[in-house]
Design a protein around this motif. Structure first.
Motif, PDB file in Angstrom:
ATOM      1  N   ALA A  91       0.823  -1.212   0.000  1.00 38.90           N
ATOM      2  CA  ALA A  91       0.000   0.000   0.000  1.00 38.90           C
ATOM      3  C   ALA A  91       0.860   1.267   0.000  1.00 38.90           C
ATOM      4  CB  ALA A  91      -0.938  -0.002   1.201  1.00 38.90           C
ATOM      5  N   SER A  92       1.999   1.222   0.695  1.00 42.01           N
ATOM      6  CA  SER A  92       2.830   2.423   0.779  1.00 42.01           C
ATOM      7  C   SER A  92       3.839   2.558  -0.359  1.00 42.01           C
ATOM      8  CB  SER A  92       3.555   2.478   2.127  1.00 42.01           C
ATOM      9  OG  SER A  92       4.510   1.447   2.213  1.00 42.01           O
ATOM     10  N   THR A  93       4.228   1.448  -0.976  1.00 43.03           N
ATOM     11  CA  THR A  93       5.258   1.526  -2.019  1.00 43.03           C
ATOM     12  C   THR A  93       4.725   1.336  -3.435  1.00 43.03           C
ATOM     13  OG1 THR A  93       5.799  -0.835  -1.817  1.00 43.03           O
ATOM     14  CG2 THR A  93       7.064   0.721  -0.437  1.00 43.03           C
ATOM     15  N   ALA A  94       3.573   0.699  -3.558  1.00 42.15           N
ATOM     16  CA  ALA A  94       2.979   0.452  -4.880  1.00 42.15           C
ATOM     17  C   ALA A  94       1.457   0.532  -4.763  1.00 42.15           C
ATOM     18  CB  ALA A  94       3.409  -0.913  -5.405  1.00 42.15           C
ATOM     19  N   PRO A  95       0.931   1.717  -4.480  1.00 41.87           N
ATOM     20  CA  PRO A  95      -0.493   1.843  -4.169  1.00 41.87           C
ATOM     21  C   PRO A  95      -1.437   1.388  -5.280  1.00 41.87           C
ATOM     22  CG  PRO A  95       0.563   4.004  -4.331  1.00 41.87           C
ATOM     23  CD  PRO A  95       1.639   2.979  -4.408  1.00 41.87           C
ATOM     24  N   THR A  96      -0.976   1.293  -6.514  1.00 42.03           N
ATOM     25  CA  THR A  96      -1.850   0.818  -7.586  1.00 42.03           C
ATOM     26  C   THR A  96      -1.841  -0.703  -7.705  1.00 42.03           C
ATOM     27  OG1 THR A  96      -0.108   1.027  -9.251  1.00 42.03           O
ATOM     28  CG2 THR A  96      -1.559   2.945  -8.916  1.00 42.03           C
ATOM     29  N   CYS A  97      -0.977  -1.355  -6.953  1.00 42.22           N
ATOM     30  CA  CYS A  97      -0.902  -2.817  -6.971  1.00 42.22           C
ATOM     31  C   CYS A  97      -2.062  -3.380  -6.154  1.00 42.22           C
ATOM     32  CB  CYS A  97       0.434  -3.276  -6.397  1.00 42.22           C
ATOM     33  SG  CYS A  97       0.647  -5.047  -6.447  1.00 42.22           S
ATOM     34  N   GLN A  98      -2.868  -4.229  -6.781  1.00 42.28           N
ATOM     35  CA  GLN A  98      -4.084  -4.705  -6.139  1.00 42.28           C
ATOM     36  C   GLN A  98      -3.923  -5.991  -5.349  1.00 42.28           C
ATOM     37  OE1 GLN A  98      -7.125  -5.032  -9.076  1.00 42.28           O
ATOM     38  NE2 GLN A  98      -6.935  -2.915  -9.713  1.00 42.28           N
ATOM     39  N   TRP A  99      -3.010  -6.873  -5.752  1.00 40.68           N
ATOM     40  CA  TRP A  99      -2.932  -8.209  -5.152  1.00 40.68           C
ATOM     41  C   TRP A  99      -1.539  -8.513  -4.634  1.00 40.68           C
ATOM     42  CZ3 TRP A  99      -6.940 -11.094  -3.866  1.00 40.68           C
ATOM     43  CH2 TRP A  99      -8.165 -10.831  -4.486  1.00 40.68           C
TER      44      TRP A  99
END
Length: 163
Positions: A91-99
């Motif tokens: 959430a903090s390093t790749a907020p667009t990553c969903q899974w």
């Protein structure tokens, strides 16, 4: 062949356990020529995903110079703390990553094909799905599962109550 939607998935290997029942660090036990931890990390990398190990900050630094280690925010508090640590990191390093593919370091019989199936199920699941949790003959397998990044808050709430 890497998973087509690899940018939507991060890979984490939990290696923070005390191995108290096993009697020694399971992550370092060799399966063939390779320590279990490195075998699982390599499986994640074969999917085209980065593999981050959730463990004590210095615990496995000497095992492989290329190993990315994320310090478990709740060491000794069980695997749920490691899962939350991983989800919060995403959430903090790749907020667009969903899974997030979350794996335990001590699963020597996992295959690339199984992990591809699991990740494919996650990235093609409906938006309301929070966890893709396989069931084995032994029951749910939360340490070989995919967790949606935004599940961190719900899991943290449960964890804070002592679960």
């Amino acid at each position: 062949m890497p998973i087509q939607s690899y940018s939507a998935v991060r890979g984490y290997v939990l290696a923070g356990g005390g191995s108290t029942r096993f009697g020694r660090d399971k992550a370092l036990v060799r399966f063939g020529e390779v320590p279990l931890l490195l075998r699982i990390v390599e499986l994640v990398r074969e999917l085209g995903l980065d593999a981050t190990v959730v463990a004590g900050a210095q615990k496995y630094r000497d095992l492989d110079a290329g190993l990315e280690i994320l310090e478990d925010r709740w060491p000794g508090q069980g695997p749920l703390g490691g899962i939350i640590t991983a989800l919060q990191h995403t959430a903090s390093t790749a907020p667009t990553c969903q899974w997030n593919l979350i794996l335990s370091c001590d699963m020597p019989f996992l295959t690339r094909e199984w992990l591809e199936f699991l990740v494919h199920r996650a990235v093609s699941s409906p938006a309301e799905a929070q966890v893709i949790l396989p069931q084995s003959a032994h029951g749910p397998e939360p340490l070989c599962a995919c967790y949606r990044t935004d599940a961190a808050h719900s899991l943290q709430s449960v964890f804070d109550t002592g679960v």
